[in-house]
Scaffold this motif. Structure first.
Motif, PDB file in Angstrom:
ATOM      1  N   TYR A 196       0.836  -1.205   0.000  1.00 15.38           N
ATOM      2  CA  TYR A 196       0.000   0.000   0.000  1.00 15.38           C
ATOM      3  C   TYR A 196       0.873   1.258   0.000  1.00 15.38           C
ATOM      4  O   TYR A 196       0.636   2.200  -0.774  1.00 15.38           O
ATOM      5  CB  TYR A 196      -0.925   0.011   1.217  1.00 15.38           C
ATOM      6  CG  TYR A 196      -1.516   1.374   1.479  1.00 15.38           C
ATOM      7  CD1 TYR A 196      -2.527   1.881   0.667  1.00 15.38           C
ATOM      8  CD2 TYR A 196      -1.027   2.179   2.510  1.00 15.38           C
ATOM      9  CE1 TYR A 196      -3.046   3.147   0.877  1.00 15.38           C
ATOM     10  CE2 TYR A 196      -1.541   3.445   2.724  1.00 15.38           C
ATOM     11  CZ  TYR A 196      -2.544   3.930   1.903  1.00 15.38           C
ATOM     12  OH  TYR A 196      -3.044   5.192   2.106  1.00 15.38           O
ATOM     13  N   SER A 197       1.880   1.276   0.837  1.00 12.65           N
ATOM     14  CA  SER A 197       2.746   2.453   0.939  1.00 12.65           C
ATOM     15  C   SER A 197       3.513   2.702  -0.352  1.00 12.65           C
ATOM     16  O   SER A 197       3.742   3.854  -0.739  1.00 12.65           O
ATOM     17  CB  SER A 197       3.733   2.274   2.106  1.00 12.65           C
ATOM     18  OG  SER A 197       4.515   3.440   2.287  1.00 12.65           O
ATOM     19  N   LEU A 198       3.903   1.632  -1.044  1.00 19.40           N
ATOM     20  CA  LEU A 198       4.599   1.755  -2.325  1.00 19.40           C
ATOM     21  C   LEU A 198       3.739   2.512  -3.336  1.00 19.40           C
ATOM     22  O   LEU A 198       4.234   3.365  -4.076  1.00 19.40           O
ATOM     23  CB  LEU A 198       4.941   0.356  -2.846  1.00 19.40           C
ATOM     24  CG  LEU A 198       5.604   0.230  -4.213  1.00 19.40           C
ATOM     25  CD1 LEU A 198       6.971   0.911  -4.225  1.00 19.40           C
ATOM     26  CD2 LEU A 198       5.753  -1.241  -4.598  1.00 19.40           C
ATOM     27  N   LEU A 199       2.446   2.205  -3.364  1.00 19.26           N
ATOM     28  CA  LEU A 199       1.542   2.915  -4.274  1.00 19.26           C
ATOM     29  C   LEU A 199       1.281   4.339  -3.798  1.00 19.26           C
ATOM     30  O   LEU A 199       1.211   5.275  -4.590  1.00 19.26           O
ATOM     31  CB  LEU A 199       0.209   2.170  -4.399  1.00 19.26           C
ATOM     32  CG  LEU A 199       0.123   1.130  -5.519  1.00 19.26           C
ATOM     33  CD1 LEU A 199       1.056  -0.045  -5.269  1.00 19.26           C
ATOM     34  CD2 LEU A 199      -1.308   0.645  -5.684  1.00 19.26           C
ATOM     35  N   LYS A 200       1.146   4.501  -2.483  1.00 15.86           N
ATOM     36  CA  LYS A 200       0.793   5.813  -1.920  1.00 15.86           C
ATOM     37  C   LYS A 200       1.902   6.838  -2.143  1.00 15.86           C
ATOM     38  O   LYS A 200       1.623   8.004  -2.458  1.00 15.86           O
ATOM     39  CB  LYS A 200       0.507   5.658  -0.430  1.00 15.86           C
ATOM     40  CG  LYS A 200       0.186   6.960   0.300  1.00 15.86           C
ATOM     41  CD  LYS A 200      -1.205   7.438  -0.018  1.00 15.86           C
ATOM     42  CE  LYS A 200      -1.472   8.815   0.598  1.00 15.86           C
ATOM     43  NZ  LYS A 200      -1.358   8.844   2.062  1.00 15.86           N
ATOM     44  N   THR A 201       3.151   6.445  -1.981  1.00 18.08           N
ATOM     45  CA  THR A 201       4.244   7.417  -2.112  1.00 18.08           C
ATOM     46  C   THR A 201       4.406   7.891  -3.551  1.00 18.08           C
ATOM     47  O   THR A 201       4.808   9.028  -3.793  1.00 18.08           O
ATOM     48  CB  THR A 201       5.585   6.831  -1.642  1.00 18.08           C
ATOM     49  OG1 THR A 201       5.967   5.749  -2.495  1.00 18.08           O
ATOM     50  CG2 THR A 201       5.518   6.345  -0.196  1.00 18.08           C
ATOM     51  N   SER A 202       4.131   7.007  -4.509  1.00 16.10           N
ATOM     52  CA  SER A 202       4.217   7.320  -5.953  1.00 16.10           C
ATOM     53  C   SER A 202       5.616   7.687  -6.425  1.00 16.10           C
ATOM     54  O   SER A 202       5.772   8.210  -7.522  1.00 16.10           O
ATOM     55  CB  SER A 202       3.258   8.468  -6.322  1.00 16.10           C
ATOM     56  OG  SER A 202       1.934   8.021  -6.291  1.00 16.10           O
ATOM     57  N   LYS A 203       6.638   7.417  -5.621  1.00 14.39           N
ATOM     58  CA  LYS A 203       8.000   7.667  -6.118  1.00 14.39           C
ATOM     59  C   LYS A 203       8.314   6.719  -7.272  1.00 14.39           C
ATOM     60  O   LYS A 203       8.927   7.114  -8.262  1.00 14.39           O
ATOM     61  CB  LYS A 203       9.032   7.494  -5.000  1.00 14.39           C
ATOM     62  CG  LYS A 203      10.474   7.649  -5.508  1.00 14.39           C
ATOM     63  CD  LYS A 203      11.504   7.600  -4.413  1.00 14.39           C
ATOM     64  CE  LYS A 203      12.916   7.593  -4.984  1.00 14.39           C
ATOM     65  NZ  LYS A 203      13.204   8.740  -5.863  1.00 14.39           N
ATOM     66  N   ALA A 204       7.906   5.462  -7.128  1.00 16.33           N
ATOM     67  CA  ALA A 204       8.054   4.486  -8.207  1.00 16.33           C
ATOM     68  C   ALA A 204       6.744   4.507  -9.001  1.00 16.33           C
ATOM     69  O   ALA A 204       5.797   3.792  -8.690  1.00 16.33           O
ATOM     70  CB  ALA A 204       8.347   3.100  -7.643  1.00 16.33           C
ATOM     71  N   SER A 205       6.709   5.336 -10.032  1.00 18.91           N
ATOM     72  CA  SER A 205       5.443   5.648 -10.717  1.00 18.91           C
ATOM     73  C   SER A 205       4.771   4.432 -11.338  1.00 18.91           C
ATOM     74  O   SER A 205       3.544   4.380 -11.449  1.00 18.91           O
ATOM     75  CB  SER A 205       5.697   6.687 -11.811  1.00 18.91           C
ATOM     76  OG  SER A 205       6.154   7.892 -11.270  1.00 18.91           O
ATOM     77  N   ILE A 206       5.549   3.440 -11.726  1.00 22.54           N
ATOM     78  CA  ILE A 206       4.992   2.315 -12.469  1.00 22.54           C
ATOM     79  C   ILE A 206       3.955   1.545 -11.647  1.00 22.54           C
ATOM     80  O   ILE A 206       2.978   1.017 -12.175  1.00 22.54           O
ATOM     81  CB  ILE A 206       6.120   1.382 -12.972  1.00 22.54           C
ATOM     82  CG1 ILE A 206       5.599   0.472 -14.082  1.00 22.54           C
ATOM     83  CG2 ILE A 206       6.754   0.599 -11.831  1.00 22.54           C
ATOM     84  CD1 ILE A 206       6.707  -0.242 -14.826  1.00 22.54           C
TER      85      ILE A 206
END
Length: 293
Positions: free
Chosen positions: A95-105
């Motif tokens: 969830y946090s990976l998507l929320k931060t959006s640093k890794a846009s893919i």
């Protein structure tokens, strides 16, 4: 927001890297120093990759300062799951990976591309990203985005699927594969060639704790006190989208949340389904309550 690709040096995020990186930052380590290779015990490119994944998963912020999530999980004394032994922690990190959006893919895939299809090929996703970047007037580098796409798939896919250039043993140490989100199979494409296809189905996600779902709801700044069920199912960064929940799966999670937490009510009136949050809840206390039990 400008779309960002690469930074991982073609390494997936390994299971122990976030804790290793967190401890390094707490110890005032410098990822740009030559000594980082020795202190972290990995190669130079892996040092860069660990730094990238720490920011992408929201363990440190853009200024490389440890976040509340980082301390919550990995603090030596108060951390609830420093060695990532619970599948709930992996769901939370996803969830946090998507929320931060640093890794846009990752954000692009779950919030946009996947809404139009269940099965896809690398070529289809690559073409989608190309069109998306052209719409945003960003230059598209096929090699860079293609590498990002390969890492994206390897992060989630059980390594029965194997790129000939990838060490399969390396991929078994991936952080996200236990979520079992992506499946692969071979089939003909439009030109009649046999190619690799990938699939993410909306499911019940029985191993996803309702507390992680509730945290994601309370953490979404776009939600008010009354949230339409449809928004929770298909809205940007919604539980349905982030966790690949089927409609039944989301309803089951909401039923559990309503049963376990006073002040949260699910209503269905004249065909309008809503989740109503009638009192203030602390999202971190909810997570603490889950992990201490």
């Amino acid at each position: 927001m400008k779309l960002q690709f690469s930074g991982h040096e073609s390494f997936i995020c390994k299971h122990f890297w976030l804790k290793k990186g967190y401890d390094f930052v707490i110890g005032k380590g410098n990822f740009n120093a030559e000594s980082a290779v020795i202190e972290l015990g990995v190669g130079k490119n892996m040092v860069t990759s660990i730094s990238y994944w720490l920011k992408s998963f929201g363990i440190v912020d853009h200024q490389s300062q440890v976040t509340q999530l980082g301390d919550f999980l990995f603090h030596d004394k108060q951390g609830v799951d420093p060695y990532i032994e619970s599948l709930a922690t992996i769901w939370l990190l996803h969830y946090s990976l998507l929320k931060t959006s640093k890794a846009s893919i990752y954000t692009l895939f779950f919030n946009e591309f996947r809404k139009g299809r269940v099965d896809f090929t690398k070529e289809q996703f690559l073409n989608f990203i190309k069109r998306r970047m052209e719409d945003d007037e960003q230059s598209f580098n096929e090699k860079t985005v293609g590498s990002d796409l390969s890492v994206f798939i390897r992060n989630y896919l059980n390594p029965t699927y194997k790129d000939t250039k990838i060490d399969i043993e390396e991929d078994f140490s991936g952080l996200l594969i236990d979520l079992d989100l992506i499946r692969s199979f071979k089939s003909e494409n439009a030109e009649g060639r046999i190619v690799d296809w990938f699939q993410i189905e909306n499911k019940l996600q029985i191993d996803l704790p309702s507390e992680i779902v509730l945290f994601a709801i309370l953490d979404n700044e776009m939600y008010g006190k009354s949230i339409p069920f449809k928004e929770l199912l298909v809205g940007d960064n919604s539980p349905g989208v982030v966790f690949a929940l089927s409609e039944e799966g989301l309803f089951n999670k909401i039923e559990t949340i309503v049963k376990d937490y006073k002040g949260i009510v699910y209503t269905e009136t004249a065909g309008i389904r809503e989740l109503q949050i009638k009192r203030t809840l602390n999202k971190w206390e909810i997570l603490h309550g889950y992990f201490k039990n």
